[in-house]
Enzyme design. Structure first.
Site, mmCIF file in Angstrom:
data_model
loop_
_atom_site.group_PDB
_atom_site.id
_atom_site.type_symbol
_atom_site.label_atom_id
_atom_site.label_comp_id
_atom_site.label_asym_id
_atom_site.label_seq_id
_atom_site.Cartn_x
_atom_site.Cartn_y
_atom_site.Cartn_z
ATOM 1 N N GLY A 12 1.289 5.011 0.053
ATOM 2 C CA GLY A 12 0.664 6.292 0.345
ATOM 3 C C GLY A 12 1.618 7.437 0.077
ATOM 4 N N ASN A 13 1.133 8.643 0.267
ATOM 5 C CA ASN A 13 1.983 9.806 0.026
ATOM 6 C C ASN A 13 3.098 9.945 1.061
ATOM 7 O OD1 ASN A 13 0.808 11.284 -2.330
ATOM 8 N ND2 ASN A 13 -1.023 11.217 -1.058
ATOM 9 N N ASP A 72 -6.174 4.242 -2.932
ATOM 10 C CA ASP A 72 -6.513 4.007 -1.526
ATOM 11 C C ASP A 72 -8.016 4.102 -1.292
ATOM 12 O OD1 ASP A 72 -6.416 6.727 -2.168
ATOM 13 O OD2 ASP A 72 -5.499 7.330 -0.262
ATOM 14 N N ARG A 73 -8.647 5.074 -1.924
ATOM 15 C CA ARG A 73 -10.092 5.256 -1.732
ATOM 16 C C ARG A 73 -10.876 4.146 -2.424
ATOM 17 N NH1 ARG A 73 -10.964 11.587 -2.897
ATOM 18 N NH2 ARG A 73 -12.808 11.320 -1.579
ATOM 19 N N THR A 110 -2.273 11.498 4.826
ATOM 20 C CA THR A 110 -1.702 12.816 4.568
ATOM 21 C C THR A 110 -2.824 13.823 4.360
ATOM 22 O OG1 THR A 110 0.183 11.730 3.518
ATOM 23 C CG2 THR A 110 -0.079 14.089 3.140
ATOM 24 N N ILE A 161 4.857 3.733 2.868
ATOM 25 C CA ILE A 161 4.481 2.514 2.158
ATOM 26 C C ILE A 161 4.380 1.408 3.203
ATOM 27 C CG2 ILE A 161 5.093 0.839 0.372
ATOM 28 C CD1 ILE A 161 6.822 2.960 -0.935
ATOM 29 N N ASP A 221 0.856 -1.189 0.000
ATOM 30 C CA ASP A 221 0.000 0.000 0.000
ATOM 31 C C ASP A 221 0.888 1.232 0.000
ATOM 32 O OD1 ASP A 221 -1.939 1.958 0.408
ATOM 33 O OD2 ASP A 221 -2.100 1.546 2.563
ATOM 34 N N GLY A 281 -8.423 7.856 -6.372
ATOM 35 C CA GLY A 281 -7.183 7.302 -5.857
ATOM 36 C C GLY A 281 -7.314 5.843 -5.478
#
Length: 261
Positions: free
Chosen positions: A8-9, A110-111, A133, A12, A6, A108
């Site tokens: 992310g900004n 993640d969403r 974030t 990880i 996963d 995105g």
């Protein structure tokens, strides 16, 4: 075993799944310049510490909101694990739900993964809040369709902006204020009240408005690093699920394997 990644900004997260169970997980700061070889040095040592080897990983799935990171993670999968990774949202790992928004391609990973996992686990109409974030609020209907949502600055971004654009305000940690009073008696307390209770008020207000638009009973599911902290001080959440995004990756990988057979 499945290795779910996963991206992310900010961080990880690598998680090793045996079926639907997460056996172990590791976190590293996101850096799109990090090479596949650098990931391997770090990850293979951590696998060994936990008693696993690269031979235990039979499949890899990557969900990323940082497109530049995907190439080097793909190199990691191919060179060190001998597998072609699944990329969430592409090919056999397509999301498989209806995104009822104006620009579905802009959603995105993640969403999308939160949508998949929340619908599979909780059903019905949902509001999914992810503390990352940015803090995102997503509406998912009882059919599993993504209906849209809200993007707000994450609480740490809000605090960074406050401290970074003022001359005298100190940096503070995100935590519950020492009392329930919203009238602070010193600078640090006033800042913490504004950030913490201001964020709670924002969440409660936005979720109330989302539910009013949905027009049917809806459960609120929270995920992300600060979900547990806020859960102690608001009745807003019906469930707190820290692994929602990772579980979305595991569900997506299982569906991809089913499509391939």
């Amino acid at each position: 075993m499945l290795l779910a990644v996963d991206v992310g900004n900010t961080n990880i997260v690598f998680a090793l799944f045996e079926g639907t169970d997460i056996k172990t997980r590791w976190r590293i700061a996101t850096d799109a310049r990090r090479t596949g070889d650098e990931y391997a040095v770090w990850l293979l040592q951590l696998l060994a510490i936990e008693g696993y080897g690269k031979q235990d990983v039979s499949a890899i799935i990557i969900g990323s909101v940082v497109p530049r990171a995907i190439h080097n993670l793909t190199v990691l999968a191919q060179k060190y694990f001998g597998v072609e990774p699944m990329i969430a949202g592409l090919g056999q790992a397509e999301y498989g739900f209806h995104a009822d928004i104006e620009q579905p391609s802009s959603l995105g990973a993640d969403r999308a993964l939160n949508t998949i996992a929340a619908h599979a686990k909780y059903g019905g109409d949902l509001v999914v809040i992810d503390f990352g974030t940015a803090t995102t609020f997503d509406a998912v209907d009882f059919n599993g369709a993504y209906k849209g949502g809200i993007i707000a600055p994450g609480i740490n971004l809000s605090l960074d902006a406050l401290v970074g654009n003022t001359a005298k305000l100190p940096r503070i940690a995100i935590e519950k204020p020492r009392t329930d009073s919203v009238i602070g008696r010193n600078t640090e307390d006033q800042m913490l009240i504004g950030v913490f209770w201001g964020y709670v008020a924002m969440m409660e207000g936005l979720v109330s408005r989302i539910k009013a638009e949905i027009g049917r009973p809806a459960k609120t599911v929270a995920t992300g690093g600060l979900a547990l902290l806020f859960d102690e001080h608001t009745d807003l959440f019906d469930a707190v699920d820290s692994d929602l995004t990772l579980e979305g990756l595991a569900i997506l990988a299982e569906r991809a394997r089913d499509r391939a057979t």
